[in-house]
Design a protein around this motif. Structure first.
Motif, PDB file in Angstrom:
ATOM      1  N   GLY A 165       0.814  -1.212   0.000  1.00  0.00           N
ATOM      2  CA  GLY A 165       0.000   0.000   0.000  1.00  0.00           C
ATOM      3  C   GLY A 165       0.845   1.257   0.000  1.00  0.00           C
ATOM      4  O   GLY A 165       1.929   1.293   0.572  1.00  0.00           O
ATOM      5  N   HIS A 166       0.347   2.299  -0.663  1.00  0.00           N
ATOM      6  CA  HIS A 166       1.134   3.526  -0.754  1.00  0.00           C
ATOM      7  C   HIS A 166       0.952   4.378   0.496  1.00  0.00           C
ATOM      8  O   HIS A 166      -0.029   4.248   1.244  1.00  0.00           O
ATOM      9  N   ILE A 167       1.928   5.246   0.738  1.00  0.00           N
ATOM     10  CA  ILE A 167       1.943   6.146   1.892  1.00  0.00           C
ATOM     11  C   ILE A 167       1.932   7.557   1.320  1.00  0.00           C
ATOM     12  O   ILE A 167       2.960   8.068   0.875  1.00  0.00           O
ATOM     13  N   PRO A 168       0.761   8.203   1.285  1.00  0.00           N
ATOM     14  CA  PRO A 168       0.640   9.456   0.533  1.00  0.00           C
ATOM     15  C   PRO A 168       1.350  10.629   1.178  1.00  0.00           C
ATOM     16  O   PRO A 168       1.526  10.685   2.401  1.00  0.00           O
ATOM     17  N   LEU A 169       1.730  11.570   0.332  1.00  0.00           N
ATOM     18  CA  LEU A 169       2.340  12.813   0.791  1.00  0.00           C
ATOM     19  C   LEU A 169       1.300  13.694   1.486  1.00  0.00           C
ATOM     20  O   LEU A 169       1.611  14.368   2.469  1.00  0.00           O
ATOM     21  N   HIS A 170       0.092  13.698   0.967  1.00  0.00           N
ATOM     22  CA  HIS A 170      -0.995  14.502   1.523  1.00  0.00           C
ATOM     23  C   HIS A 170      -2.165  13.594   1.910  1.00  0.00           C
ATOM     24  O   HIS A 170      -2.349  12.543   1.308  1.00  0.00           O
ATOM     25  N   PRO A 171      -2.979  14.007   2.863  1.00  0.00           N
ATOM     26  CA  PRO A 171      -4.165  13.222   3.211  1.00  0.00           C
ATOM     27  C   PRO A 171      -5.047  12.975   1.988  1.00  0.00           C
ATOM     28  O   PRO A 171      -5.109  13.809   1.071  1.00  0.00           O
ATOM     29  N   VAL A 172      -5.762  11.847   1.981  1.00  0.00           N
ATOM     30  CA  VAL A 172      -6.536  11.467   0.803  1.00  0.00           C
ATOM     31  C   VAL A 172      -7.666  12.456   0.522  1.00  0.00           C
ATOM     32  O   VAL A 172      -8.155  12.525  -0.617  1.00  0.00           O
ATOM     33  N   ALA A 173      -8.107  13.227   1.518  1.00  0.00           N
ATOM     34  CA  ALA A 173      -9.123  14.248   1.263  1.00  0.00           C
ATOM     35  C   ALA A 173      -8.646  15.232   0.198  1.00  0.00           C
ATOM     36  O   ALA A 173      -9.463  15.818  -0.539  1.00  0.00           O
ATOM     37  N   LEU A 174      -7.336  15.389   0.095  1.00  0.00           N
ATOM     38  CA  LEU A 174      -6.752  16.234  -0.945  1.00  0.00           C
ATOM     39  C   LEU A 174      -6.206  15.406  -2.106  1.00  0.00           C
ATOM     40  O   LEU A 174      -6.555  15.615  -3.263  1.00  0.00           O
ATOM     41  N   SER A 175      -5.330  14.434  -1.779  1.00  0.00           N
ATOM     42  CA  SER A 175      -4.585  13.736  -2.826  1.00  0.00           C
ATOM     43  C   SER A 175      -5.450  12.849  -3.703  1.00  0.00           C
ATOM     44  O   SER A 175      -5.118  12.612  -4.873  1.00  0.00           O
ATOM     45  N   GLU A 176      -6.571  12.347  -3.182  1.00  0.00           N
ATOM     46  CA  GLU A 176      -7.418  11.471  -3.974  1.00  0.00           C
ATOM     47  C   GLU A 176      -8.827  12.032  -4.138  1.00  0.00           C
ATOM     48  O   GLU A 176      -9.722  11.330  -4.597  1.00  0.00           O
ATOM     49  N   ASP A 177      -8.988  13.311  -3.774  1.00  0.00           N
ATOM     50  CA  ASP A 177     -10.319  13.909  -3.904  1.00  0.00           C
ATOM     51  C   ASP A 177     -10.204  15.364  -4.338  1.00  0.00           C
ATOM     52  O   ASP A 177     -10.084  15.649  -5.525  1.00  0.00           O
ATOM     53  N   ALA A 178     -10.216  16.303  -3.415  1.00  0.00           N
ATOM     54  CA  ALA A 178     -10.416  17.710  -3.759  1.00  0.00           C
ATOM     55  C   ALA A 178      -9.354  18.288  -4.680  1.00  0.00           C
ATOM     56  O   ALA A 178      -9.651  19.148  -5.528  1.00  0.00           O
ATOM     57  N   ALA A 179      -8.093  17.872  -4.533  1.00  0.00           N
ATOM     58  CA  ALA A 179      -7.022  18.423  -5.364  1.00  0.00           C
ATOM     59  C   ALA A 179      -6.709  17.553  -6.578  1.00  0.00           C
ATOM     60  O   ALA A 179      -5.967  17.980  -7.467  1.00  0.00           O
ATOM     61  N   SER A 180      -7.242  16.351  -6.615  1.00  0.00           N
ATOM     62  CA  SER A 180      -6.962  15.419  -7.711  1.00  0.00           C
ATOM     63  C   SER A 180      -7.817  15.749  -8.933  1.00  0.00           C
ATOM     64  O   SER A 180      -9.005  16.090  -8.801  1.00  0.00           O
ATOM     65  N   LEU A 181      -7.240  15.621 -10.123  1.00  0.00           N
ATOM     66  CA  LEU A 181      -7.934  15.976 -11.364  1.00  0.00           C
ATOM     67  C   LEU A 181      -8.832  14.831 -11.829  1.00  0.00           C
ATOM     68  O   LEU A 181      -8.694  14.296 -12.932  1.00  0.00           O
ATOM     69  N   LEU A 182      -9.763  14.477 -10.985  1.00  0.00           N
ATOM     70  CA  LEU A 182     -10.695  13.394 -11.275  1.00  0.00           C
ATOM     71  C   LEU A 182     -11.681  13.819 -12.357  1.00  0.00           C
ATOM     72  O   LEU A 182     -11.977  15.012 -12.507  1.00  0.00           O
ATOM     73  N   PRO A 183     -12.213  12.859 -13.105  1.00  0.00           N
ATOM     74  CA  PRO A 183     -13.095  13.231 -14.214  1.00  0.00           C
ATOM     75  C   PRO A 183     -14.441  13.752 -13.741  1.00  0.00           C
ATOM     76  O   PRO A 183     -14.924  13.411 -12.657  1.00  0.00           O
ATOM     77  N   ASP A 184     -15.025  14.619 -14.595  1.00  0.00           N
ATOM     78  CA  ASP A 184     -16.387  15.136 -14.392  1.00  0.00           C
ATOM     79  C   ASP A 184     -16.528  15.953 -13.117  1.00  0.00           C
ATOM     80  O   ASP A 184     -17.608  16.017 -12.520  1.00  0.00           O
TER      81      ASP A 184
END
Length: 483
Positions: free
Chosen positions: A125-144
């Motif tokens: 499992g990866h150990i993110p630089l930023h909390p997932v609220a940012l790195s996998e949600d609000a700041a991530s360039l997710l589609p739509d």
């Protein structure tokens, strides 16, 4: 080249491997959960940072049909692109996640990110630089979803050379998230959006420009550990062409960022010294000994690109070539630029600037470049923080390298557990002290074996003596040489 899934090798000794990987995390003192105040600050930023262009005072580029191309299952999406052919070349829009908008300088998220340096990719499992609220949600360039981004715009000529470059902060909306296999298949089938179809044109021409610079950023096969449903496997296969084409967009952006910072007299570069003359001479002699001599008339990069990657001699040459470029690091400057700003493998000055969700230094590069490109003052926090970055990134790079090597060792040992006494064919890649580094094809294991004296490129027969999952130690003896 058709799209395909990498070759898979599944591992039987899974429980012991899980325990060993957990122990590795403790041994390396890897970060665990984010502190409560860091998580809270990240969630607050995710909820409060405006993404409406008018409210945020940003350009509205939501009409541009961006897309992302990443490994399957990715959620931390740093980059999105739109590439459109024109009568004279093309226009590339390259959007990078606006992480600085969500990280308060000197706040809890910022402090924790400076401690971590980068996202670590552990086998379990990866150990993110930023909390997932940012790195996998609000700041991530997710589609739509409307997302803040730094948007680079490159006007390219018919050779994919940039003739005009701009950078601005904006709100974008990606239309689709592609993984590499799906994207390659669409290109091969002459299907998909224009950006994908144009990427083949762009990538090939940018590779030609790289050859002209004397660069050699090569797509080479590598062994990777992949976790799936609580089990592990090894993958080894050459990357798909679209991975290299996509990487060329990042390389172009990194070179543009370096140029802006060098002209502005402030920034941070990713550098690598040229290979030492004695090392080049030794490497050239080795290519001759292996029967694929490197002609004086051909550049280093062109020579490596022309190798048939699956031949034993080529494997040995590529292993030796990796040793030519050493000493990569970061150089920060404010005033006098570094005396040698070149990243030798790329063949140009270069800056890390396209992965701010996963790498600390990119946050600085983006903010500095945007200020210089648009005549703004560089924020005090960015200027004051530059001197500390090389040490932070050097420490995190070293930790990432140790983690990767130790995890692969343990997975390889698990792969071979229970096969004591079995024999394997292996290619000798090169000599290391009292033995040789060898590559076993099936299963895909590379390691040092004591006592092997066969020349690089030769095939030897090895017998497994012991495989220890806990330490990642594998012991083999040579049986006989097949060539």
């Amino acid at each position: 080249m058709p799209a395909h899934r990498p070759r898979l090798v599944r591992i039987a000794a899974n429980d012991a491997l899980i325990a060993s990987l957990a122990a590795l995390r403790e041994e390396l003192a890897l970060p665990t959960r984010f502190p409560v105040d860091v998580e809270a600050e990240a969630r607050d930023a995710a909820d409060s940072v405006p993404v409406d262009p008018r409210t945020a005072g940003l350009d509205d580029l939501r009409d541009i049909e961006f897309l992302t191309i990443d490994p399957e299952g990715s959620r931390d999406l740093d980059q999105a692109l739109h590439l459109e052919r024109t009568a004279t070349g093309a226009v590339l829009h390259y959007a990078i996640a606006d992480v600085p908008a969500f990280v308060a300088p000197g706040g809890a998220v910022d402090d924790e990110a400076r401690r971590r340096g980068q996202t670590l990719y552990a086998a379990d499992g990866h150990i993110p630089l930023h909390p997932v609220a940012l790195s996998e949600d609000a700041a991530s360039l997710l589609p739509d979803r409307d997302r803040r981004a730094f948007v680079w715009r490159f006007v390219l000529d018919d050779g994919a050379r940039p003739i005009e470059t701009t950078l601005r902060r904006a709100v974008i909306r990606s239309r689709a998230q592609w993984n590499y296999v799906e994207a390659q298949r669409a290109v091969d089938d002459h299907a998909g959006p224009e950006s994908l179809r144009a990427l083949a044109w762009f990538g090939r021409l940018r590779s030609e420009r790289e050859a002209e610079r004397g660069g050699a950023s090569l797509n080479v096969a590598a062994t990777k550990v992949v976790a799936e449903r609580g089990r592990y496997r090894l993958e080894r296969d050459a990357p798909l062409p679209i991975e290299d084409w996509n990487a060329q967009a990042s390389l172009l952006t990194g070179m543009a960022a370096a140029d802006i910072m060098l002209r502005g007299g402030i920034g941070i570069l990713r550098t690598m010294p040229a290979a030492a003359p004695d090392d080049v001479t030794a490497f050239r002699a080795q290519t001759e000994a292996l029967g694929i001599p490197w002609p004086e008339s051909i550049s280093y990069g062109d020579y490596l690109r022309g190798l048939h990657r699956d031949s034993p001699a080529a494997l040995a040459i590529l292993d030796a070539a990796a040793g030519l470029f050493r000493g990569a690091g970061y150089v920060a400057f404010d005033g006098t630029p570094p005396a040698d700003p070149i990243q030798s493998a790329i063949g140009a000055p270069y800056a890390h600037t396209t992965a701010p969700l996963r790498r600390l230094v990119d946050r600085w590069s983006l903010v500095v470049c945007e200020a210089l490109a648009n005549g703004h003052d560089i924020p005090d926090w960015a200027r004051q923080g530059l001197p500390a970055l090389p040490k932070i990134m050097g420490r995190s790079d070293a930790l990432a390298a140790r983690l990767d090597a130790a995890a692969v060792d343990r997975v390889e040992a698990a792969l071979l557990t229970g096969r004591e006494g079995d024999e394997f064919s292996a290619v000798v890649l090169g000599h290391r002290g009292d033995g040789a580094r060898v590559q076993i094809a099936h299963p895909p294991v590379a390691l040092k074996v004591a006592g092997v004296t066969a020349r690089p490129g030769a095939t030897v027969r090895l017998r497994l003596v012991r495989a220890d999952i806990g330490s990642g130690t594998i012991e083999l003896d040579q049986v006989a040489s097949a060539s």
